[in-house]
Design a protein around this motif. Sequence first.
Motif, PDB file in Angstrom:
ATOM      1  N   LEU B 126       0.831  -1.209   0.000  1.00  0.00           N
ATOM      2  CA  LEU B 126       0.000   0.000   0.000  1.00  0.00           C
ATOM      3  C   LEU B 126       0.868   1.263   0.000  1.00  0.00           C
ATOM      4  CD1 LEU B 126      -3.016   0.593   0.017  1.00  0.00           C
ATOM      5  CD2 LEU B 126      -2.930   0.767   2.499  1.00  0.00           C
ATOM      6  N   HIS B 129       1.971   2.392  -3.264  1.00  0.00           N
ATOM      7  CA  HIS B 129       0.880   3.035  -3.994  1.00  0.00           C
ATOM      8  C   HIS B 129       0.608   4.454  -3.476  1.00  0.00           C
ATOM      9  CE1 HIS B 129      -2.649   3.163  -6.453  1.00  0.00           C
ATOM     10  NE2 HIS B 129      -3.481   3.189  -5.438  1.00  0.00           N
ATOM     11  N   TYR B 130       0.733   4.646  -2.174  1.00  0.00           N
ATOM     12  CA  TYR B 130       0.341   5.921  -1.541  1.00  0.00           C
ATOM     13  C   TYR B 130       1.498   6.907  -1.355  1.00  0.00           C
ATOM     14  CZ  TYR B 130      -4.260   4.188   0.085  1.00  0.00           C
ATOM     15  OH  TYR B 130      -5.535   3.718   0.170  1.00  0.00           O
ATOM     16  N   GLU B 132       3.779   8.802  -2.904  1.00  0.00           N
ATOM     17  CA  GLU B 132       3.867  10.154  -3.471  1.00  0.00           C
ATOM     18  C   GLU B 132       2.733  11.046  -2.974  1.00  0.00           C
ATOM     19  OE1 GLU B 132       4.202   9.632  -7.743  1.00  0.00           O
ATOM     20  OE2 GLU B 132       6.318  10.177  -7.599  1.00  0.00           O
ATOM     21  N   LEU B 133       1.527  10.474  -2.900  1.00  0.00           N
ATOM     22  CA  LEU B 133       0.382  11.271  -2.442  1.00  0.00           C
ATOM     23  C   LEU B 133       0.602  11.767  -1.012  1.00  0.00           C
ATOM     24  CD1 LEU B 133      -2.585  12.290  -2.643  1.00  0.00           C
ATOM     25  CD2 LEU B 133      -3.285  10.072  -1.740  1.00  0.00           C
ATOM     26  N   LEU B 134       0.973  10.855  -0.124  1.00  0.00           N
ATOM     27  CA  LEU B 134       1.124  11.240   1.284  1.00  0.00           C
ATOM     28  C   LEU B 134       2.304  12.187   1.481  1.00  0.00           C
ATOM     29  CD1 LEU B 134       0.288   7.850   3.059  1.00  0.00           C
ATOM     30  CD2 LEU B 134      -1.173   9.815   2.688  1.00  0.00           C
ATOM     31  N   GLN B 135       3.360  11.977   0.710  1.00  0.00           N
ATOM     32  CA  GLN B 135       4.498  12.901   0.808  1.00  0.00           C
ATOM     33  C   GLN B 135       4.111  14.282   0.294  1.00  0.00           C
ATOM     34  OE1 GLN B 135       7.623  10.783  -1.256  1.00  0.00           O
ATOM     35  NE2 GLN B 135       8.376   9.831   0.612  1.00  0.00           N
ATOM     36  N   SER B 136       3.334  14.317  -0.790  1.00  0.00           N
ATOM     37  CA  SER B 136       2.951  15.620  -1.346  1.00  0.00           C
ATOM     38  C   SER B 136       2.006  16.362  -0.411  1.00  0.00           C
ATOM     39  CB  SER B 136       2.293  15.445  -2.715  1.00  0.00           C
ATOM     40  OG  SER B 136       0.976  14.970  -2.581  1.00  0.00           O
ATOM     41  N   LEU B 137       1.287  15.612   0.411  1.00  0.00           N
ATOM     42  CA  LEU B 137       0.368  16.255   1.352  1.00  0.00           C
ATOM     43  C   LEU B 137       1.054  16.573   2.684  1.00  0.00           C
ATOM     44  CD1 LEU B 137      -2.854  14.114   0.713  1.00  0.00           C
ATOM     45  CD2 LEU B 137      -2.475  16.491   0.047  1.00  0.00           C
ATOM     46  N   ASP B 138       2.347  16.302   2.755  1.00  0.00           N
ATOM     47  CA  ASP B 138       3.120  16.606   3.956  1.00  0.00           C
ATOM     48  C   ASP B 138       2.592  15.877   5.190  1.00  0.00           C
ATOM     49  OD1 ASP B 138       5.387  17.989   3.658  1.00  0.00           O
ATOM     50  OD2 ASP B 138       4.551  19.983   4.013  1.00  0.00           O
ATOM     51  N   ALA B 139       2.137  14.652   5.001  1.00  0.00           N
ATOM     52  CA  ALA B 139       1.617  13.882   6.138  1.00  0.00           C
ATOM     53  C   ALA B 139       2.757  13.550   7.102  1.00  0.00           C
ATOM     54  CB  ALA B 139       0.967  12.600   5.631  1.00  0.00           C
ATOM     55  N   THR B 147      -3.016   6.219   8.409  1.00  0.00           N
ATOM     56  CA  THR B 147      -3.699   6.086   7.107  1.00  0.00           C
ATOM     57  C   THR B 147      -3.482   4.700   6.516  1.00  0.00           C
ATOM     58  OG1 THR B 147      -3.449   8.446   6.650  1.00  0.00           O
ATOM     59  CG2 THR B 147      -3.826   7.017   4.752  1.00  0.00           C
TER      60      THR B 147
END
Lengths: 237, 233
Positions: B126, B129-130, B132-139, B147
Motif C-alpha cells: 500500500l 501506492h500511496y 507520493e500522495l502522502l508525501q505531497s500532502l506533507d503527512a 492512514t
Amino acid sequence: MRILPLSLTKVLVEREGDRLVGPLEMTVGAGGISVVMGPNGSGKSTLLKVCHGLVTPTSGTVAWAGDQAANARRHQAIVFQKPAVLRRSVRENVAYPLKLRGVPRAERLEKADQLIARARLNALADRDATVLSGGEQQKLAIVRAWITEPEVLFLDEPTASLDPGATRDIEALIGSIDAAGTKIVMTSHDLGQIKRLATDVLFLLDGLIKERGTVEQIFDSPQSETLAAFLRGDIVG
Amino acid sequence: MNGLSDGFREAFRLVVTLDPALVEIAGLSLFVSLSAVAAASLIGLPLGALISVRSFPGRGVIVVLLNAFMGLPPVVVGLVVYLMLSRSGPFGVLGLLFTPTAMIIAQTILILPIIASLTRQSISDLWDHYRELLQSLDATPAQITATLLWDARRSLLTAVLAGFGRAIAEVGAVMIVGGNIEHATRVLTTAIALETSKGNLALALGLGLVLLILALVVNAATHALASRTMGRR
C-alpha cells in the motif's frame, strides 16, 4: 501573493549519473495556466516534482517568494499522472487533505461535498473510490488537491489515456480552478488541449527548456525546427 | 471409525449440555488467546507499519528475523518464557509462572512475528501506492502510519486472524508456562493432550471438535462484523 513567483535557478537533476532535467532557469508567476509541453521522457514529470519539492535537485535552487514562502508546501498541491485514491469513499478521499490539517470532520465533509458537486461526482460521493473509472478518479484527485485552496496547482498529464468525454469534463474542471484564481502548472503532450487551455507554454526536450512563449507564439511562430517538427507530429528527441 | 463417531457424540453432548468444565476451559482458552491477539496486534500492527515506511539501519535484519520467527517452535517459546518467569529467572519476582498471564505472554511472543510480518507485507504494498500522495500532502509519520493501517484494514484482519488461529491451536508453550492446572490454567489444547495421555480418546476428540467450532465461530463472527463495518469487496 503568498508564495509566488517561483524561481528555479540553474536547476539540474541527475540520477545515477544520468541527466534528467536541466540545467535550466524558470520563473512561474501568478495567474493563468502554464503548460509544460514535450515528448515522453523529456523530463516534464520530474520538473513538476522538482517545483513541488518532491524531487531535490542535484544542484541549483528552487525558491518561492511571497510572505508564506517558508511554508510553500502548504500553499501548493500536485496531482500525479496516475493518482492514488485512498481505499475510502469519494467524500472521504476529497476531505482527506483537510483531515491531515486538523479541520473538524463536519467542516471538511461540507467543503468536500461542495467540490464533489462542482466536479459532478455527487452521485458517487458515498461510493468506494477504488471502483471509479479512470476519468472519475482523476476528477476526484483534482478536487482533492483543490480542497486546500492552493495558490499553485501542479497537474501531471491530467487527461492522459482518458476518453474525449472524460477529457472534456476535466478540462472544464481545470477551467473552473483557473477562474477561481489558482495558478495551474500542468504537463501535456496533447496539442489540442494545450491550445484550448494554456496561457503560456514551455517546450521541454531532453530536460531542457527549448522555447517558452504564449500559445500564439509557440504554435504560430516556433523559433526552432525541433519545435516545429514536434508541432507537426514528428518524432523528436 | 468408532473413535470418530464417539468423538462427535461426545462433542455434541458437551456442547448441548453446556458442560461446566467445558465452558470453563473454553472460556479460558478464548480469554488467553484473544488477550494474546490483542497484545500482539497492539505491538505488531504499528511495528509492521513502521518497518514498511521507515528506513533505518538493521531494517533488513528485522524483516528477516520476523519472517523466520513466524515459525517459532511453541515449546521453545514456552521454555524461554518459563526460564524468564521461573523463581530464579529475571522476572521470577512477579510470580507469574503457571498463571493465565504467563500463557498470554507466551502466546503473544509466538504470534507477534506473524502479525507484524503479515502487516509489513500488506502495508509495504500500500505504501508503494500511496507514497507520493502522502508525501505531497506533507503527512506526518504518525498520520502516514494511521492512514496505511486504516486503509489496509481488510488484509490486516487476515493477519490478526492468522495470529488467533496460531494462538488458539497452540499447546506446547501454554503447557510449559501454564502447567495445565485444573480450574486455573487448563485450556482446550492442554486438556486434549491430557485426555489423550489418559486414554480418553473420545473425550479428547470431542474437545478437539469443540476447539474447531470455537475457531470457526470467532472467524465467522469477525468476518461478519468486518463485512458490516467495511462493506463487501
